[in-house]
Scaffold this motif. Structure first.
Motif, PDB file in Angstrom:
ATOM      1  N   PHE A  37      47.781 -17.756  80.112  1.00 26.22           N
ATOM      2  CA  PHE A  37      47.960 -19.054  80.767  1.00 26.22           C
ATOM      3  C   PHE A  37      49.429 -19.399  80.999  1.00 26.22           C
ATOM      4  N   HIS A  89      44.944 -27.780  86.745  1.00 29.91           N
ATOM      5  CA  HIS A  89      43.927 -27.055  85.976  1.00 29.91           C
ATOM      6  C   HIS A  89      43.095 -27.994  85.089  1.00 29.91           C
ATOM      7  N   TYR A 101      32.518 -29.951  91.393  1.00 25.86           N
ATOM      8  CA  TYR A 101      33.211 -28.672  91.163  1.00 25.86           C
ATOM      9  C   TYR A 101      32.651 -27.625  92.106  1.00 25.86           C
ATOM     10  N   THR A 146      37.833 -15.937  90.160  1.00 22.14           N
ATOM     11  CA  THR A 146      39.118 -16.263  89.527  1.00 22.14           C
ATOM     12  C   THR A 146      39.404 -15.304  88.378  1.00 22.14           C
ATOM     13  N   HIS A 147      38.404 -15.058  87.541  1.00 21.95           N
ATOM     14  CA  HIS A 147      38.636 -14.206  86.369  1.00 21.95           C
ATOM     15  C   HIS A 147      38.700 -12.729  86.722  1.00 21.95           C
ATOM     16  N   ILE A 173      42.307 -12.420  87.532  1.00 19.30           N
ATOM     17  CA  ILE A 173      43.112 -12.417  86.295  1.00 19.30           C
ATOM     18  C   ILE A 173      43.002 -11.052  85.617  1.00 19.30           C
ATOM     19  N   TRP A 187      38.781 -16.910  72.923  1.00 18.11           N
ATOM     20  CA  TRP A 187      38.541 -18.063  73.825  1.00 18.11           C
ATOM     21  C   TRP A 187      37.379 -18.889  73.286  1.00 18.11           C
TER      22      TRP A 187
HETATM   23  C1  HEM Z   1      39.462 -13.983  78.136  1.00 22.80           C
HETATM   24  C2  HEM Z   1      39.069 -15.250  78.277  1.00 22.80           C
HETATM   25  C3  HEM Z   1      39.616 -16.126  79.382  1.00 22.80           C
HETATM   26  C4  HEM Z   1      40.875 -16.193  79.910  1.00 22.80           C
HETATM   27  C5  HEM Z   1      42.119 -15.393  79.492  1.00 22.80           C
HETATM   28  C6  HEM Z   1      40.850 -17.193  80.961  1.00 22.80           C
HETATM   29  C7  HEM Z   1      41.929 -17.561  81.736  1.00 22.80           C
HETATM   30  C8  HEM Z   1      41.905 -18.447  82.788  1.00 22.80           C
HETATM   31  C9  HEM Z   1      43.046 -18.810  83.591  1.00 22.80           C
HETATM   32  C10 HEM Z   1      44.466 -18.267  83.404  1.00 22.80           C
HETATM   33  C11 HEM Z   1      42.613 -19.679  84.539  1.00 22.80           C
HETATM   34  C12 HEM Z   1      43.478 -20.387  85.599  1.00 22.80           C
HETATM   35  C13 HEM Z   1      43.490 -19.647  86.908  1.00 22.80           C
HETATM   36  C14 HEM Z   1      44.374 -20.326  87.910  1.00 22.80           C
HETATM   37  O1  HEM Z   1      44.981 -21.383  87.653  1.00 22.80           O
HETATM   38  O2  HEM Z   1      44.456 -19.787  89.020  1.00 22.80           O
HETATM   39  C15 HEM Z   1      41.187 -19.883  84.314  1.00 22.80           C
HETATM   40  C16 HEM Z   1      40.383 -20.694  85.091  1.00 22.80           C
HETATM   41  C17 HEM Z   1      39.077 -21.013  84.760  1.00 22.80           C
HETATM   42  N1  HEM Z   1      38.368 -20.596  83.654  1.00 22.80           N
HETATM   43 FE1  HEM Z   1      38.965 -19.136  82.375  1.00 22.80          FE
HETATM   44  N2  HEM Z   1      39.581 -17.713  81.047  1.00 22.80           N
HETATM   45  C18 HEM Z   1      38.800 -17.107  80.101  1.00 22.80           C
HETATM   46  C19 HEM Z   1      37.471 -17.354  79.839  1.00 22.80           C
HETATM   47  C20 HEM Z   1      36.726 -18.357  80.415  1.00 22.80           C
HETATM   48  C21 HEM Z   1      35.366 -18.696  80.049  1.00 22.80           C
HETATM   49  C22 HEM Z   1      34.529 -18.023  78.947  1.00 22.80           C
HETATM   50  C23 HEM Z   1      34.988 -19.723  80.843  1.00 22.80           C
HETATM   51  C24 HEM Z   1      33.647 -20.412  80.752  1.00 22.80           C
HETATM   52  C25 HEM Z   1      33.475 -21.696  80.866  1.00 22.80           C
HETATM   53  C26 HEM Z   1      36.101 -20.020  81.737  1.00 22.80           C
HETATM   54  C27 HEM Z   1      36.116 -20.997  82.737  1.00 22.80           C
HETATM   55  C28 HEM Z   1      37.110 -21.154  83.679  1.00 22.80           C
HETATM   56  C29 HEM Z   1      36.988 -21.974  84.880  1.00 22.80           C
HETATM   57  C30 HEM Z   1      35.767 -22.779  85.302  1.00 22.80           C
HETATM   58  C31 HEM Z   1      38.224 -21.870  85.564  1.00 22.80           C
HETATM   59  C32 HEM Z   1      38.585 -22.506  86.913  1.00 22.80           C
HETATM   60  C33 HEM Z   1      38.188 -21.488  87.982  1.00 22.80           C
HETATM   61  C34 HEM Z   1      38.474 -21.931  89.391  1.00 22.80           C
HETATM   62  O3  HEM Z   1      37.802 -22.851  89.892  1.00 22.80           O
HETATM   63  O4  HEM Z   1      39.383 -21.321  90.015  1.00 22.80           O
HETATM   64  N3  HEM Z   1      37.138 -19.177  81.434  1.00 22.80           N
HETATM   65  N4  HEM Z   1      40.791 -19.122  83.251  1.00 22.80           N
END
Ligand code: HEM
Length: 121
Positions: A32, A43, A61, A68-69, A72, A86
């Protein structure tokens, strides 16, 4: 007894507390701050809308968390130990202040999304 998560303000409390823990965490914090330097002003409200939609079907939403992931993961591989951390931080953030069906639903939903992400990204 702790209250259940009952509105967007409660969600905000969970989301803020979760990301404070995330930023300080040595296993996943760097995703992050370094892999994707997250714009917190965008965010945090985005994540509140995500959870508001999950719990209260608010319809505000429209993102694509899998896409997105996937992006990443291409920049720095997200491994099972990252997802485990997480989930641990997220569950703690929920359980610290809330208890009830919505609190449970948040943890269950996060766990099932984590499982899908580990398979699909
Ligand atoms: C290894 C575990 C995870 C990491 C390192 C991670 C990392 C990130 C990062 C860095 C962002 C921001 C992306 C951006 O600003 O462009 C993000 C967005 C998000 N994450 Fe995760 N995440 C993880 C797991 C999860 C899980 C388990 C969920 C389940 C609820 C989740 C839900 C979300 C959602 C809903 C977004 C916004 C997506 C969008 O609309 O673009 N994340 N995550």
């Amino acid at each position: 007894m702790k209250p259940d998560v009952s509105n967007r303000e409660d969600i905000e409390i969970v989301v803020r507390s979760f990301y404070e823990k995330v930023k300080a965490d040595e296993t996943i914090g760097f995703f992050f701050t370094e892999v994707i330097p997250v714009d917190w002003k965008k965010h945090l409200p985005l994540m509140c809308s995500f959870w508001e939609n999950v719990l209260f079907f608010s319809g505000n939403y429209e993102g694509n968390p899998i896409a997105t992931h996937r992006s990443i993961n291409q920049q720095f591989p997200t491994k099972p130990e990252h997802f485990q951390k997480w989930m641990e931080l997220f569950s703690t953030a929920v359980d610290d202040l809330f208890a009830g069906p919505n609190a449970d639903k948040m943890k269950q939903h996060a766990a099932s999304i984590a499982a899908v992400m580990m398979q699909k990204i």
